[in-house]
Design a protein around this motif. Structure first.
Motif, PDB file in Angstrom:
ATOM      1  N   MET A 281       0.831  -1.213   0.000  1.00 48.70           N
ATOM      2  CA  MET A 281       0.000   0.000   0.000  1.00 48.70           C
ATOM      3  C   MET A 281       0.860   1.256   0.000  1.00 48.70           C
ATOM      4  SD  MET A 281      -3.292  -0.884   2.325  1.00 48.70           S
ATOM      5  CE  MET A 281      -4.070   0.644   1.861  1.00 48.70           C
ATOM      6  N   ALA A 282       1.966   1.242   0.751  1.00 53.39           N
ATOM      7  CA  ALA A 282       2.858   2.406   0.776  1.00 53.39           C
ATOM      8  C   ALA A 282       3.449   2.628  -0.619  1.00 53.39           C
ATOM      9  CB  ALA A 282       3.960   2.207   1.808  1.00 53.39           C
ATOM     10  N   CYS A 283       3.864   1.558  -1.273  1.00 56.69           N
ATOM     11  CA  CYS A 283       4.430   1.675  -2.626  1.00 56.69           C
ATOM     12  C   CYS A 283       3.376   2.134  -3.624  1.00 56.69           C
ATOM     13  CB  CYS A 283       5.029   0.343  -3.065  1.00 56.69           C
ATOM     14  SG  CYS A 283       6.564  -0.060  -2.209  1.00 56.69           S
ATOM     15  N   GLN A 284       2.184   1.617  -3.488  1.00 52.60           N
ATOM     16  CA  GLN A 284       1.098   2.033  -4.382  1.00 52.60           C
ATOM     17  C   GLN A 284       0.826   3.529  -4.217  1.00 52.60           C
ATOM     18  OE1 GLN A 284      -2.506  -0.172  -3.801  1.00 52.60           O
ATOM     19  NE2 GLN A 284      -3.600   0.918  -5.409  1.00 52.60           N
ATOM     20  N   PHE A 285       0.772   4.009  -2.992  1.00 51.19           N
ATOM     21  CA  PHE A 285       0.536   5.412  -2.712  1.00 51.19           C
ATOM     22  C   PHE A 285       1.625   6.293  -3.330  1.00 51.19           C
ATOM     23  CE2 PHE A 285       0.982   9.179   0.037  1.00 51.19           C
ATOM     24  CZ  PHE A 285      -0.283   9.713  -0.111  1.00 51.19           C
ATOM     25  N   LEU A 286       2.890   5.815  -3.270  1.00 54.88           N
ATOM     26  CA  LEU A 286       4.023   6.580  -3.806  1.00 54.88           C
ATOM     27  C   LEU A 286       4.302   6.284  -5.282  1.00 54.88           C
ATOM     28  CD1 LEU A 286       6.402   6.151  -0.739  1.00 54.88           C
ATOM     29  CD2 LEU A 286       5.259   8.253  -1.455  1.00 54.88           C
ATOM     30  N   LYS A 287       3.474   5.406  -5.879  1.00 55.80           N
ATOM     31  CA  LYS A 287       3.633   5.004  -7.282  1.00 55.80           C
ATOM     32  C   LYS A 287       5.014   4.382  -7.540  1.00 55.80           C
ATOM     33  CE  LYS A 287       0.308   8.333  -9.123  1.00 55.80           C
ATOM     34  NZ  LYS A 287      -0.383   8.633  -7.933  1.00 55.80           N
ATOM     35  N   LEU A 288       5.397   3.466  -6.661  1.00 56.11           N
ATOM     36  CA  LEU A 288       6.658   2.743  -6.779  1.00 56.11           C
ATOM     37  C   LEU A 288       6.385   1.306  -7.201  1.00 56.11           C
ATOM     38  CD1 LEU A 288       8.391   3.905  -3.471  1.00 56.11           C
ATOM     39  CD2 LEU A 288       8.823   4.761  -5.780  1.00 56.11           C
TER      40      LEU A 288
END
Length: 131
Positions: free
Chosen positions: A62-69
């Motif tokens: 979820m953190a990566c999705q939020f940061l588009k990583l």
């Protein structure tokens, strides 16, 4: 997770898989998507957007999705390198706490952060090839 004094803290480490240098290291008293996002966001500011390889922690996707990583679960080789480096860091940090235990209630972990910063400098210097 590390034990500091009487409480447990979470260790967040970014390792460059090819040369095993520690890119960033942080500690927190909580482990969740918001802490992961803040940690990864700080890495993006310094290194730009890069693929993120993690263990199966539910807070990373979820953190990566939020940061588009780009996020993926690390391979067995990456896992081996990461786990060895993490155990090395944990052993040194727990030894530090054995000799310099924290006796402050509601400690802000400044002494641990200082120790870890020194450790990272030493670790990365040791990995650099001598010319």
């Amino acid at each position: 997770m590390l034990k500091v004094g009487s409480e447990y803290i979470w260790l967040w480490v970014a390792i460059e898989p090819e040369n095993r240098q520690i890119l960033a290291l942080s500690v927190s008293k909580e482990r969740n998507m918001f802490v992961a996002e803040r940690y990864l966001s700080a890495l993006v500011k310094v290194y730009g957007k890069r693929p993120v390889s993690t263990d199966r922690g539910t807070w990373y996707p979820m953190a990566c999705q939020f940061l588009k990583l780009d996020h993926h679960i690390h391979s067995s080789l990456e896992k081996s390198l990461i786990e060895r480096t993490m155990q090395y860091i944990k052993d040194r940090t727990e030894s530090f706490d054995d000799y310099f235990p924290c006796k402050v209630k509601n400690c802000k972990l400044k002494h641990i952060r200082n120790w870890l910063n020194l450790f990272v400098e030493y670790h990365n210097k040791e990995l650099k090839p001598v010319n």
